[in-house]
Design a protein around this motif. Structure first.
Motif, short mmCIF file in Angstrom:
data_model
loop_
_atom_site.label_atom_id
_atom_site.label_comp_id
_atom_site.label_asym_id
_atom_site.label_seq_id
_atom_site.Cartn_x
_atom_site.Cartn_y
_atom_site.Cartn_z
N THR A 57 -54.04 -2.11 -6.94
CA THR A 57 -53.82 -1.72 -5.56
C THR A 57 -53.04 -0.40 -5.51
O THR A 57 -52.02 -0.26 -6.18
N ALA A 58 -53.54 0.54 -4.77
CA ALA A 58 -52.86 1.81 -4.50
C ALA A 58 -52.42 2.56 -5.76
O ALA A 58 -51.26 2.91 -5.92
N PRO A 59 -53.37 2.87 -6.65
CA PRO A 59 -52.98 3.64 -7.85
C PRO A 59 -52.53 5.04 -7.45
O PRO A 59 -53.07 5.64 -6.52
N ARG A 60 -51.50 5.52 -8.14
CA ARG A 60 -51.00 6.88 -7.89
C ARG A 60 -51.37 7.85 -9.01
O ARG A 60 -51.45 9.05 -8.80
N VAL A 61 -51.54 7.30 -10.21
CA VAL A 61 -51.89 8.11 -11.38
C VAL A 61 -53.17 7.56 -11.98
O VAL A 61 -53.33 6.35 -12.12
N LEU A 62 -54.07 8.47 -12.34
CA LEU A 62 -55.30 8.11 -13.05
C LEU A 62 -55.24 8.75 -14.42
O LEU A 62 -55.14 9.97 -14.53
N ILE A 63 -55.29 7.92 -15.46
CA ILE A 63 -55.34 8.42 -16.83
C ILE A 63 -56.80 8.39 -17.26
O ILE A 63 -57.44 7.34 -17.25
N LEU A 64 -57.32 9.56 -17.63
CA LEU A 64 -58.72 9.68 -18.01
C LEU A 64 -58.87 10.01 -19.49
O LEU A 64 -58.39 11.05 -19.95
N GLY A 65 -59.55 9.12 -20.21
CA GLY A 65 -59.99 9.43 -21.56
C GLY A 65 -61.38 10.05 -21.48
O GLY A 65 -61.89 10.33 -20.39
N CYS A 93 -51.23 -1.70 -13.74
CA CYS A 93 -51.55 -1.81 -12.31
C CYS A 93 -50.28 -1.95 -11.47
O CYS A 93 -50.17 -1.37 -10.38
N ALA A 94 -49.30 -2.70 -11.97
CA ALA A 94 -48.04 -2.88 -11.25
C ALA A 94 -47.28 -1.57 -11.12
O ALA A 94 -46.50 -1.38 -10.18
N HIS A 95 -47.53 -0.66 -12.04
CA HIS A 95 -46.90 0.67 -12.00
C HIS A 95 -47.81 1.71 -11.34
O HIS A 95 -47.58 2.91 -11.46
N HIS A 96 -48.85 1.23 -10.68
CA HIS A 96 -49.79 2.09 -9.93
C HIS A 96 -50.50 3.11 -10.83
O HIS A 96 -50.70 4.26 -10.43
N VAL A 97 -50.86 2.64 -12.02
CA VAL A 97 -51.58 3.49 -12.98
C VAL A 97 -52.99 2.93 -13.15
O VAL A 97 -53.17 1.74 -13.41
N ALA A 98 -53.97 3.78 -12.98
CA ALA A 98 -55.37 3.43 -13.22
C ALA A 98 -55.81 4.11 -14.52
O ALA A 98 -55.27 5.15 -14.91
N PHE A 106 -66.88 10.02 -9.85
CA PHE A 106 -65.52 10.30 -9.39
C PHE A 106 -65.44 10.50 -7.88
O PHE A 106 -64.40 10.18 -7.28
N ASP A 107 -66.49 10.98 -7.28
CA ASP A 107 -66.47 11.12 -5.82
C ASP A 107 -66.25 9.76 -5.17
O ASP A 107 -65.42 9.61 -4.27
N VAL A 108 -66.94 8.74 -5.67
CA VAL A 108 -66.78 7.38 -5.15
C VAL A 108 -65.38 6.85 -5.47
O VAL A 108 -64.70 6.29 -4.61
N PHE A 109 -64.94 7.05 -6.72
CA PHE A 109 -63.62 6.55 -7.13
C PHE A 109 -62.52 7.11 -6.25
O PHE A 109 -61.67 6.37 -5.74
N PHE A 110 -62.50 8.43 -6.07
CA PHE A 110 -61.42 9.04 -5.29
C PHE A 110 -61.52 8.69 -3.80
O PHE A 110 -60.50 8.61 -3.11
N THR A 111 -62.72 8.44 -3.30
CA THR A 111 -62.88 7.98 -1.92
C THR A 111 -62.33 6.57 -1.77
O THR A 111 -61.64 6.26 -0.78
N GLU A 112 -62.60 5.70 -2.75
CA GLU A 112 -62.13 4.32 -2.69
C GLU A 112 -60.64 4.19 -3.01
O GLU A 112 -60.02 3.18 -2.65
N HIS A 113 -60.08 5.19 -3.69
CA HIS A 113 -58.66 5.13 -4.11
C HIS A 113 -57.96 6.43 -3.69
O HIS A 113 -57.53 7.22 -4.54
N PRO A 114 -57.79 6.63 -2.38
CA PRO A 114 -57.20 7.88 -1.89
C PRO A 114 -55.71 8.03 -2.21
O PRO A 114 -55.14 9.09 -1.96
#
Length: 162
Positions: free
Chosen positions: A14-22, A67-72, A100-108
Motif C-alpha cells: 500500500t502506498a509505495p514511496r520508493v521503487l527499486i528496479l533491477g 512493503c511496511a517501509h513503502h518500498v516496491a 511502467f505507465d500502468v504501474f505509475f498510474t496505479e501507484h501514484p
C-alpha cells in the motif's frame, strides 16, 4: 534459439514511496519465484540492515517488511532471452519492458526510483524513456558487482535517505 524468460510480478504494498528496479531476475530467482534468490546477492542483506529485518527471514516476511517501509521492487524487463544470469548476456533485441505507465498510474505515491545497477538504468532509459521522478543508480547488489559490501551499503543508505 534461447528460451524466452519472463520476469516476476512486482513486490508492492500500500502506498509505495520508493521503487527499486533491477534489470531481470537471475536464473535462481526465476526458478524460486523470489526476487534476489541468489544467496550471494547482497539485496536482502542490504535492505534488511537498512530497514531492520533479518536477511534470513522467510521470503514472505522480507517482502512484508519492504512493503511496511513503502518500498516496491520490480524489474525493468518483463521478458528477454538470456543464457545464464548476467545482464551482459541478455540478447538486446529480445528485451521487452514492463508496463511502467500502468504501474505509475496505479501507484501514484511513488516518489523516487532506485536503479539496482547500471543495466537497469540504461535499459529503462533506452526502452521506456525519460523518468519523471527523481532517480538514482545504486551499485548492483549482484555478486558480479565486486564492490565491497560496506561500500554498497553506504551507497544504498545514502540513496534511500535522499
Amino acid at each position: 534459439m534461447t528460451e524466452l524468460l519472463h520476469g516476476l510480478d512486482p513486490i508492492v504494498g500500500t502506498a509505495p514511496r520508493v521503487l527499486i528496479l533491477g534489470n531481470m531476475p537471475s536464473v535462481m530467482s526465476l526458478s524460486s519465484g523470489q526476487y534476489y534468490g541468489n544467496p550471494r546477492n547482497a539485496f536482502w542483506r542490504i535492505t534488511g540492515t537498512l530497514f531492520g529485518f533479518s536477511a534470513d527471514a522467510p521470503y514472505p516476511e522480507r517482502v512484508a517488511a519492504l512493503c511496511a517501509h513503502h518500498v516496491a521492487v520490480w524489474d525493468v524487463l518483463r521478458s528477454c532471452r538470456r543464457v545464464g544470469s548476467l545482464d551482459s548476456a541478455v540478447e538486446r533485441d529480445s528485451m521487452v519492458p514492463n508496463a511502467f505507465d500502468v504501474f505509475f498510474t496505479e501507484h501514484p505515491t511513488v516518489e523516487r526510483v532506485l536503479f539496482n545497477g547500471a543495466a537497469a538504468e540504461a535499459n529503462y532509459r533506452r526502452l521506456v524513456g525519460a523518468l519523471l521522478l527523481p532517480s538514482v543508480r545504486v551499485p548492483s547488489s549482484s555478486p558480479a558487482q565486486t564492490m565491497r559490501y560496506e561500500n554498497k551499503l553506504a551507497a544504498w543508505r545514502e540513496a534511500l535517505d535522499g
